[in-house]
Scaffold this active site. Structure first.
Site, PDB file in Angstrom:
ATOM      1  N   ARG A  53      -5.836   0.863   8.305  1.00  0.00           N
ATOM      2  CA  ARG A  53      -4.422   0.473   8.365  1.00  0.00           C
ATOM      3  C   ARG A  53      -3.805   1.000   9.651  1.00  0.00           C
ATOM      4  O   ARG A  53      -4.148   2.087  10.113  1.00  0.00           O
ATOM      5  CB  ARG A  53      -3.659   1.028   7.172  1.00  0.00           C
ATOM      6  CG  ARG A  53      -4.117   0.424   5.871  1.00  0.00           C
ATOM      7  CD  ARG A  53      -3.353   0.984   4.670  1.00  0.00           C
ATOM      8  NE  ARG A  53      -3.933   0.478   3.434  1.00  0.00           N
ATOM      9  CZ  ARG A  53      -4.144   1.198   2.340  1.00  0.00           C
ATOM     10  NH1 ARG A  53      -3.786   2.467   2.302  1.00  0.00           N
ATOM     11  NH2 ARG A  53      -4.694   0.663   1.280  1.00  0.00           N
TER      12      ARG A  53
ATOM     13  N   GLY B 298      -4.528  -4.661  -3.957  1.00  0.00           N
ATOM     14  CA  GLY B 298      -5.687  -3.806  -4.228  1.00  0.00           C
ATOM     15  C   GLY B 298      -5.206  -2.427  -4.612  1.00  0.00           C
ATOM     16  O   GLY B 298      -4.375  -1.858  -3.916  1.00  0.00           O
ATOM     17  N   HIS B 299      -5.654  -1.942  -5.753  1.00  0.00           N
ATOM     18  CA  HIS B 299      -5.309  -0.566  -6.080  1.00  0.00           C
ATOM     19  C   HIS B 299      -6.519   0.133  -6.677  1.00  0.00           C
ATOM     20  O   HIS B 299      -7.300  -0.461  -7.415  1.00  0.00           O
ATOM     21  CB  HIS B 299      -4.084  -0.471  -6.996  1.00  0.00           C
ATOM     22  CG  HIS B 299      -4.012  -1.546  -8.019  1.00  0.00           C
ATOM     23  ND1 HIS B 299      -3.241  -2.661  -7.873  1.00  0.00           N
ATOM     24  CD2 HIS B 299      -4.641  -1.676  -9.185  1.00  0.00           C
ATOM     25  CE1 HIS B 299      -3.398  -3.443  -8.910  1.00  0.00           C
ATOM     26  NE2 HIS B 299      -4.252  -2.865  -9.732  1.00  0.00           N
TER      27      HIS B 299
ATOM     28  N   ASP C 223       0.816  -1.220   0.000  1.00  0.00           N
ATOM     29  CA  ASP C 223       0.000   0.000   0.000  1.00  0.00           C
ATOM     30  C   ASP C 223       0.846   1.266   0.000  1.00  0.00           C
ATOM     31  O   ASP C 223       0.430   2.298   0.530  1.00  0.00           O
ATOM     32  CB  ASP C 223      -0.962   0.026   1.209  1.00  0.00           C
ATOM     33  CG  ASP C 223      -1.717  -1.277   1.334  1.00  0.00           C
ATOM     34  OD1 ASP C 223      -2.263  -1.727   0.327  1.00  0.00           O
ATOM     35  OD2 ASP C 223      -1.724  -1.858   2.435  1.00  0.00           O
ATOM     36  N   GLU C 224       2.021   1.204  -0.579  1.00  0.00           N
ATOM     37  CA  GLU C 224       2.888   2.397  -0.623  1.00  0.00           C
ATOM     38  C   GLU C 224       2.416   3.405  -1.664  1.00  0.00           C
ATOM     39  O   GLU C 224       2.932   4.511  -1.721  1.00  0.00           O
ATOM     40  CB  GLU C 224       4.345   1.994  -0.963  1.00  0.00           C
ATOM     41  CG  GLU C 224       5.030   1.131   0.089  1.00  0.00           C
ATOM     42  CD  GLU C 224       4.806  -0.341  -0.156  1.00  0.00           C
ATOM     43  OE1 GLU C 224       4.028  -0.692  -1.061  1.00  0.00           O
ATOM     44  OE2 GLU C 224       5.403  -1.155   0.574  1.00  0.00           O
ATOM     45  N   GLY C 225       1.462   2.991  -2.480  1.00  0.00           N
ATOM     46  CA  GLY C 225       0.996   3.895  -3.540  1.00  0.00           C
ATOM     47  C   GLY C 225       1.803   3.693  -4.810  1.00  0.00           C
ATOM     48  O   GLY C 225       2.155   4.651  -5.498  1.00  0.00           O
ATOM     49  N   LYS C 226       2.072   2.415  -5.126  1.00  0.00           N
ATOM     50  CA  LYS C 226       2.879   2.089  -6.315  1.00  0.00           C
ATOM     51  C   LYS C 226       2.148   2.479  -7.596  1.00  0.00           C
ATOM     52  O   LYS C 226       2.754   2.750  -8.619  1.00  0.00           O
ATOM     53  CB  LYS C 226       3.161   0.575  -6.366  1.00  0.00           C
ATOM     54  CG  LYS C 226       3.963   0.075  -5.193  1.00  0.00           C
ATOM     55  CD  LYS C 226       4.221  -1.419  -5.292  1.00  0.00           C
ATOM     56  CE  LYS C 226       3.098  -2.300  -4.802  1.00  0.00           C
ATOM     57  NZ  LYS C 226       2.823  -2.255  -3.370  1.00  0.00           N
ATOM     58  N   GLY C 227       0.804   2.480  -7.509  1.00  0.00           N
ATOM     59  CA  GLY C 227      -0.018   2.687  -8.705  1.00  0.00           C
ATOM     60  C   GLY C 227       0.310   3.961  -9.445  1.00  0.00           C
ATOM     61  O   GLY C 227       0.290   3.984 -10.675  1.00  0.00           O
TER      62      GLY C 227
ATOM     63  N   GLN D 170       2.210  -6.397  -3.533  1.00  0.00           N
ATOM     64  CA  GLN D 170       2.572  -6.455  -2.110  1.00  0.00           C
ATOM     65  C   GLN D 170       3.895  -5.699  -1.910  1.00  0.00           C
ATOM     66  O   GLN D 170       4.137  -4.736  -2.601  1.00  0.00           O
ATOM     67  CB  GLN D 170       2.643  -7.904  -1.591  1.00  0.00           C
ATOM     68  CG  GLN D 170       1.282  -8.552  -1.435  1.00  0.00           C
ATOM     69  CD  GLN D 170       0.699  -9.059  -2.729  1.00  0.00           C
ATOM     70  OE1 GLN D 170       1.390  -9.671  -3.524  1.00  0.00           O
ATOM     71  NE2 GLN D 170      -0.568  -8.801  -2.963  1.00  0.00           N
TER      72      GLN D 170
HETATM   73  P1  IMP Z   1      -2.498 -12.874   2.307  1.00  0.00           P
HETATM   74  O1  IMP Z   1      -1.579 -12.416   1.232  1.00  0.00           O
HETATM   75  O2  IMP Z   1      -3.957 -12.600   1.999  1.00  0.00           O
HETATM   76  O3  IMP Z   1      -2.256 -14.290   2.710  1.00  0.00           O
HETATM   77  O4  IMP Z   1      -2.201 -12.001   3.617  1.00  0.00           O
HETATM   78  C1  IMP Z   1      -0.985 -12.134   4.349  1.00  0.00           C
HETATM   79  C2  IMP Z   1      -0.558 -10.773   4.896  1.00  0.00           C
HETATM   80  O5  IMP Z   1      -0.175  -9.933   3.821  1.00  0.00           O
HETATM   81  C3  IMP Z   1      -1.648 -10.001   5.636  1.00  0.00           C
HETATM   82  O6  IMP Z   1      -1.044  -9.250   6.666  1.00  0.00           O
HETATM   83  C4  IMP Z   1      -2.208  -9.065   4.574  1.00  0.00           C
HETATM   84  O7  IMP Z   1      -2.821  -7.930   5.148  1.00  0.00           O
HETATM   85  C5  IMP Z   1      -0.923  -8.724   3.840  1.00  0.00           C
HETATM   86  N1  IMP Z   1      -1.137  -8.331   2.436  1.00  0.00           N
HETATM   87  C6  IMP Z   1      -1.313  -9.134   1.371  1.00  0.00           C
HETATM   88  N2  IMP Z   1      -1.431  -8.422   0.253  1.00  0.00           N
HETATM   89  C7  IMP Z   1      -1.305  -7.137   0.600  1.00  0.00           C
HETATM   90  C8  IMP Z   1      -1.289  -5.909  -0.144  1.00  0.00           C
HETATM   91  O8  IMP Z   1      -1.411  -5.875  -1.376  1.00  0.00           O
HETATM   92  N3  IMP Z   1      -1.132  -4.766   0.597  1.00  0.00           N
HETATM   93  C9  IMP Z   1      -0.951  -4.794   1.949  1.00  0.00           C
HETATM   94  N4  IMP Z   1      -0.935  -5.902   2.667  1.00  0.00           N
HETATM   95  C10 IMP Z   1      -1.121  -7.066   2.002  1.00  0.00           C
END
Ligand code: IMP
Length: 403
Positions: free
Chosen positions: A305, A48-49, A21-25, A224
């Site tokens: 967050r 998610g973006h 969620d650093e704002g890569k988009g 991620q």
């Molecule tokens: P999972 O990837 O759904 O198994 O989640 C494992 C961990 O990674 C959890 O703490 C999620 O909140 C975190 N996580 C997974 N994908 C993202 C992302 O795109 N942004 C932020 N946290 C993420």
């Protein structure tokens, strides 16, 4: 070659340096304009973006954020785990806005499929954990478990009749995890996907190799972030894939030596969603203030967050596994109201002076307040990596380019 490509090279990568969620988009969106192919390598619908199309906000989980550039080719690489109904819905949304996808989408035949039952297992595993990870419950871990156990189903099998295989799984999954597989639902997802995107499934490794040979340029969009990496992150509070540059190249089957640059994206502060240590987490009013000013709510799960301060030690760790050539420091303006800004440096929380001035929308480094310039310079000094881009607001144009 454009001037950006002269600096960054024909294959460049954008990698999250914190907990996601650093704002890569935004940097991806800017760079995508300069590259021919936008490639996503790993992970799945846990990402998610937010993408704004025709003034309407949409949250995408599988399509790379660069997909809005209608003349670019899109690759979903072998390292991905793909939930088909989510992908079809995203394609449908984009098509609803007149953005065609299918004729420029290349999905690796080796990418694995996330079934709905993987999501159920994800939920069941979380419930059974004494210390839950706080997963996104998108079935990511269980799909990678199947992959590692060599029982996964891959995109290349979309053309096969999988009804017998799916029925065979019912008892095994029930016995192991207490989860029922809705066979009809899963088979319907497969047949819908076959019809809509069957023709997109291909050998993306060969596609990328040929593209490079013919002089095409590639932007690798990381998902991620480094601290969530299965090997190098804050295990066990991590995701199930490799989120580093090396992981992205592996996921795409690109030769490592083809990359000349890698942009590490870090917020000017820090956030984490899900469980796990967070040394520089703020408390009380400061945590709420950062959350509100930064709009820090998970785009996949909507969870608030956890927010806190920049940890330069972590940026150094992230840099060790990625070799960043530039930083993109995002959301600098979120710190505009802070009197002092705590930052973790060499294991100690030091306080840097805030600037208490508006930086939102500034597009030139020299126009930043002195203390904001000092903040950026400190990041460069402590990490040895130049800051190439500084985000000063959500808009595409609210970016300082220093390369
Ligand atoms: P999972 O990837 O759904 O198994 O989640 C494992 C961990 O990674 C959890 O703490 C999620 O909140 C975190 N996580 C997974 N994908 C993202 C992302 O795109 N942004 C932020 N946290 C993420």
């Amino acid at each position: 070659m454009s001037s950006v490509q002269n600096t960054l090279g024909p294959v460049t990568s954008v990698i999250g340096a914190q907990w996601g969620d650093e704002g890569k988009g935004k940097i991806v969106d800017i760079l995508a304009a300069e590259y021919d192919i936008i490639a996503r390598a790993c992970g799945g619908a846990n990402a998610g973006h937010t993408i704004v199309v025709d003034g309407e906000k949409h949250i995408f989980h599988l399509m790379p954020s660069g997909c809005l550039h209608a003349d670019k080719q899109i690759v979903l690489g072998s390292g991905l785990v793909i939930h088909l109904p989510t992908l079809l819905k995203e394609i449908e949304t984009l098509e609803g806005h007149g953005i065609t996808i299918v004729d420029r989408l290349h999905i690796s035949k080796s990418a694995h499929i996330v079934f709905d039952y993987h999501k159920e297992i994800d939920g069941a595993l979380e419930e059974g954990r004494e210390n839950p990870i706080g997963t996104t419950k998108r079935g990511i871990g269980p799909a990678y478990m199947d992959k590692a156990a060599r029982t996964g189903i891959r995109m290349g099998q979309l053309s096969e009749d999988l009804s017998k295989e799916m029925k065979n799984r019912v008892a095994t999954v029930k016995n192991a995890c207490g989860v029922d597989i809705d066979v009809d639902l899963e088979l319907k997802s497969l047949s819908d996907a076959k019809e809509k995107i069957g023709q997109c499934v291909t050998d993306t490794v060969a596609y990328l190799a040929d593209a490079r040979k013919s002089g095409k340029t590639i932007l690798v969009e990381g998902a991620q972030a480094v601290l969530l990496d299965i090997d190098h992150g804050t295990y066990p509070f991590v995701t199930s894939s490799s989120t580093t540059l090396a992981g992205a190249l592996q996921g795409l089957g690109l030769p490592p030596m083809c990359v000349k640059s890698c942009i590490g994206v870090a917020k000017a502060y820090c956030t984490r969603v899900g469980e796990g240590d967070f040394d520089t987490q703020a408390s009380g009013e400061a945590e709420d203030r950062l959350r509100e000013r930064g709009g820090e709510y998970g785009s996949t799960t909507g969870r608030p967050r956890r927010t806190g301060w920049l940890n330069i030690d972590q940026l150094n760790t992230a840099n060790s596994t990625n070799g960043f050539t530039h930083w993109n420091v995002t959301k600098l303006d979120v710190l505009d109201e802070e009197e002092v800004i705590p930052v973790m440096i060499k294991g100690k929380l030091v306080e840097l002076e805030g600037w208490k001035e508006n930086t939102a929308g500034i597009t030139s480094f020299k126009d930043l307040p002195e203390n904001a310039q000092a903040y950026i310079k400190r990041i460069e000094e402590e990490t040895g990596v130049p800051v190439g881009f500084i985000g000063t607001g959500p808009g595409r144009e609210e970016m300082i380019t220093c390369t």
